[in-house]
Design an enzyme around this catalytic site. Structure first.
Site, PDB file in Angstrom:
ATOM      1  N   ARG A  44      -4.002  -2.554  -5.018  1.00  0.00           N
ATOM      2  CA  ARG A  44      -4.228  -3.855  -4.380  1.00  0.00           C
ATOM      3  C   ARG A  44      -3.959  -3.726  -2.858  1.00  0.00           C
ATOM      4  NH1 ARG A  44      -1.194  -3.525  -8.414  1.00  0.00           N
ATOM      5  NH2 ARG A  44      -1.768  -4.655 -10.623  1.00  0.00           N
ATOM      6  N   GLU A  81       8.140   3.597 -11.574  1.00  0.00           N
ATOM      7  CA  GLU A  81       9.502   2.847 -12.601  1.00  0.00           C
ATOM      8  C   GLU A  81       9.372   3.486 -13.996  1.00  0.00           C
ATOM      9  OE1 GLU A  81       6.915   1.282 -10.684  1.00  0.00           O
ATOM     10  OE2 GLU A  81       8.236  -0.148  -9.398  1.00  0.00           O
TER      11      GLU A  81
END
Length: 155
Positions: A44, A81
């Site tokens: 992104r 994560e």
């Protein structure tokens, strides 16, 4: 268990994209420092990074996942994560001493931006600022980063 923040609706409104890009450009210009390269993180950061670089009149350099860039690359392994990953940058993307702004959509745990900082350091560049559309402040990703952080929205 991961909650995603959706930035894509902004792209339905060209005026909103222009406003967002100009907001970041103005924030970067307020540094009163020469910026040489905008570095966008996969994927992104590729949406906003080139637009910001174009408005600033500077180069854009992508940081991508392993195996996606042609030519000689530098690489770093980092923890996301949900496990390890590898980021790469073309070895000739920066010249020693160049000033960099990192752009991405979201700051969570800071792992991917820290990896980008490490890649810039490997190429002897200087990160002036890391910018994000959204920062998840409870995850304290900014504490992993050396450069100052700016996020338009803090959640």
């Amino acid at each position: 268990g991961i909650l995603f923040r959706d930035i894509f609706p902004i792209f339905r409104h060209p005026e909103a994209v222009e406003c967002l890009v100009m907001h970041f450009v103005e924030r970067i210009q307020a540094l009163n420092r020469q910026v040489d390269v905008v570095v966008g993180l996969d994927a992104r950061g590729f949406l906003f990074g080139p637009l910001i670089a174009l408005k600033l009149g500077v180069a854009f350099a992508p940081v991508r996942k392993r195996g996606k860039l042609p030519g000689e690359v530098v690489s770093v392994t980092y923890m996301k994560e949900y496990g390890p990953d590898v980021f790469e940058m073309q070895a000739d993307a920066l010249q020693p001493g160049q000033n960099v702004v990192i752009v991405d959509d979201l700051l969570a745990t800071g792992g991917s931006c820290k990896a980008a900082e490490d890649l810039v350091a490997m190429l002897k560049g200087n990160v002036l600022l890391s910018t994000f559309v959204i920062s998840l402040v409870g995850l304290e990703g900014d504490k992993k980063l050396k450069a100052p952080v700016y996020a338009l929205i803090e959640c």
